[in-house]
Design a protein around this motif. Sequence first.
Motif, short mmCIF file in Angstrom:
data_model
loop_
_atom_site.label_atom_id
_atom_site.label_comp_id
_atom_site.label_asym_id
_atom_site.label_seq_id
_atom_site.Cartn_x
_atom_site.Cartn_y
_atom_site.Cartn_z
N LEU A 74 8.09 -6.17 -6.93
CA LEU A 74 8.84 -5.76 -6.48
C LEU A 74 7.44 -4.27 -6.48
O LEU A 74 7.34 -3.04 -6.00
CB LEU A 74 9.20 -4.44 -8.00
CG LEU A 74 9.15 -3.46 -8.77
CD1 LEU A 74 10.01 -2.65 -7.98
CD2 LEU A 74 9.08 -3.33 -10.04
N ILE A 75 5.86 -5.16 -6.69
CA ILE A 75 4.91 -4.36 -5.65
C ILE A 75 5.25 -4.49 -4.74
O ILE A 75 4.84 -3.25 -3.71
CB ILE A 75 3.46 -4.58 -6.02
CG1 ILE A 75 3.35 -4.40 -7.90
CG2 ILE A 75 2.45 -4.31 -5.85
CD1 ILE A 75 3.78 -2.85 -8.73
N LEU A 76 5.03 -5.42 -4.20
CA LEU A 76 5.75 -5.76 -2.54
C LEU A 76 6.31 -4.30 -1.85
O LEU A 76 6.82 -3.76 -0.57
CB LEU A 76 5.89 -6.76 -1.88
CG LEU A 76 6.35 -7.00 -0.59
CD1 LEU A 76 5.22 -6.73 0.10
CD2 LEU A 76 6.31 -8.70 -0.18
N ALA A 77 7.55 -4.17 -2.71
CA ALA A 77 8.29 -3.56 -2.29
C ALA A 77 8.17 -1.92 -2.51
O ALA A 77 8.67 -1.21 -1.77
CB ALA A 77 9.74 -3.79 -3.34
N GLN A 78 7.73 -1.62 -3.44
CA GLN A 78 7.43 0.20 -3.12
C GLN A 78 6.21 0.17 -2.07
O GLN A 78 6.13 0.91 -1.72
CB GLN A 78 6.63 0.03 -4.96
CG GLN A 78 7.26 -0.23 -5.98
CD GLN A 78 6.78 0.35 -7.50
OE1 GLN A 78 6.04 1.17 -7.46
NE2 GLN A 78 6.83 -0.83 -8.00
N SER A 79 5.34 -0.63 -1.83
CA SER A 79 4.42 -0.53 -0.79
C SER A 79 5.20 -0.99 0.09
O SER A 79 4.67 0.23 1.27
CB SER A 79 3.51 -1.96 -1.28
OG SER A 79 2.55 -2.06 -0.30
N LEU A 80 6.01 -1.13 0.82
CA LEU A 80 6.49 -1.20 1.92
C LEU A 80 7.70 -0.21 1.79
O LEU A 80 8.08 0.74 3.41
CB LEU A 80 8.12 -2.12 1.50
CG LEU A 80 7.05 -3.76 1.74
CD1 LEU A 80 8.43 -4.93 2.20
CD2 LEU A 80 6.59 -3.85 3.64
N ALA A 81 8.42 0.77 0.68
CA ALA A 81 8.72 1.71 0.92
C ALA A 81 8.07 3.26 0.87
O ALA A 81 8.17 4.37 1.75
CB ALA A 81 9.31 2.26 -0.92
N ALA A 82 6.21 2.79 0.54
CA ALA A 82 5.57 3.93 0.84
C ALA A 82 5.25 3.56 2.21
O ALA A 82 4.19 4.93 2.65
CB ALA A 82 4.69 3.74 -0.61
N GLY A 83 5.69 3.30 2.72
CA GLY A 83 5.52 2.78 4.45
C GLY A 83 3.91 1.89 4.09
O GLY A 83 3.00 2.30 6.09
N HIS A 84 3.27 1.74 3.57
CA HIS A 84 2.33 1.01 3.69
C HIS A 84 2.39 -0.83 4.57
O HIS A 84 3.71 -1.43 4.17
CB HIS A 84 1.72 0.37 2.14
CG HIS A 84 1.23 1.62 2.01
ND1 HIS A 84 0.30 1.54 0.26
CD2 HIS A 84 1.05 2.96 1.75
CE1 HIS A 84 0.86 2.72 0.10
NE2 HIS A 84 0.27 3.50 1.27
N VAL A 85 1.63 -1.23 5.04
CA VAL A 85 2.03 -2.61 5.68
C VAL A 85 1.17 -3.89 5.00
O VAL A 85 -0.09 -3.08 5.08
CB VAL A 85 0.90 -2.20 7.48
CG1 VAL A 85 1.07 -4.36 7.56
CG2 VAL A 85 2.05 -1.49 7.89
N PRO A 86 1.88 -4.58 4.50
CA PRO A 86 1.12 -5.59 3.50
C PRO A 86 0.24 -6.31 4.32
O PRO A 86 0.71 -6.76 5.27
CB PRO A 86 2.30 -6.17 2.58
CG PRO A 86 3.34 -6.04 3.51
CD PRO A 86 3.35 -4.28 3.90
N ASP A 87 -1.01 -7.25 3.99
CA ASP A 87 -1.48 -8.12 4.30
C ASP A 87 -1.59 -9.43 4.54
O ASP A 87 0.11 -8.99 3.17
CB ASP A 87 -3.11 -7.87 4.58
CG ASP A 87 -3.45 -8.14 2.45
OD1 ASP A 87 -2.10 -9.01 2.19
OD2 ASP A 87 -3.96 -7.88 2.00
N ARG A 88 -1.54 -10.30 4.55
CA ARG A 88 -0.72 -11.74 4.87
C ARG A 88 -0.55 -11.85 3.30
O ARG A 88 0.13 -13.16 3.09
CB ARG A 88 -2.00 -12.69 5.86
CG ARG A 88 -0.60 -14.33 5.58
CD ARG A 88 -1.13 -14.30 7.18
NE ARG A 88 -0.65 -15.96 7.27
CZ ARG A 88 -1.59 -17.41 6.49
NH1 ARG A 88 -2.87 -16.93 5.74
NH2 ARG A 88 -1.28 -18.56 6.97
N SER A 89 -1.86 -12.14 2.92
CA SER A 89 -1.62 -12.51 1.25
C SER A 89 -1.09 -12.10 0.80
O SER A 89 -0.75 -13.12 -0.14
CB SER A 89 -3.23 -12.36 1.19
OG SER A 89 -3.57 -10.97 0.78
N ALA A 90 -0.76 -11.01 0.25
CA ALA A 90 0.35 -10.58 -0.29
C ALA A 90 1.46 -10.58 -0.12
O ALA A 90 2.82 -11.27 -1.10
CB ALA A 90 0.26 -8.21 0.03
#
Length: 292
Positions: A74-90
């Motif tokens: 859910l944190i990742l989903a929010q991060s993607l919705a916010a327009g952030h590009v998650p790193d590989r470990s995330a």
Amino acid sequence: MNTTSTPTSARRLGDEAITDKGWWPAHKWLLLRRGSQLGLLALFLLGPLAGVWIVKGNLASSLTLGVLPLTDPLILAQSLAAGHVPDRSALIGAAIVLAFYLAVGGRLYCSWVCPVNLVTDAAAALRRRLGLKGGRVPPEATRRWLLAVVLVVSALTGTIAWEWVNPVTMLHRALVFGGGLAWGIVAAVFAYDLLVAPRGWCGHLCPVGAFYAFLGHTALLRVSAPKRRACDDCMDCFAVCPEPHVIRPALKREGQTHPLILAPACTSCGRCIDICSKDVFAMTTRFNRSES
């Protein structure tokens, strides 16, 4: 089916199970859950409080032994919705967590991992002890709407919005750093469940629970009622279940013939197994639909 059992309100909940099965079988799943919740909480707190860094981070994102990344999807989903590009470990961490809960059951997080469950269970127990009845419970779908709101707010603000008020994060912060706001949010959850809506937070409001319920449709681990013919309608299972509506189809054959509880809202907490003096319920897999 015997329907002459003493009403739950006329006796102390759980006494019959203790008398018929013994103290340990009547509390086994509860104690196993508490061991899991407190053990995980201790691992997260060992670092900041004792300098023993087995796990770094919190339930939102962590690194175990410097090797294993875990990320709340859910944190990742929010991060993607916010327009952030998650790193590989995330991404790896989220994939691991997602695969685990898709396999064992999404709401398992709520009853075996989430420390706020300790707070809401305490409120439910105190509510029963005080004999409080009724309440203003919002529709069950409210938490799904709140989940959608969380993602929309994340997109509009460019932030991981739920972390502003997440009671899980606030509880971690309160235990490590103290702080009135953090403890205030945790206390508000307790007061809401105690005084306003029974099981209101986990069952009707928490967007995290809504998210993990979506992962429960494929769960291998399931609670079943293989001895449902022995049910004496004492209603103890309904009294302790955080999602009592999931019991009736399996126990009373409403809309299904098999005894499996397949509703994704089931948290697999096992309290129905503990509390039942007739051993009606059991923990099993979704492939076991046998009845005895």
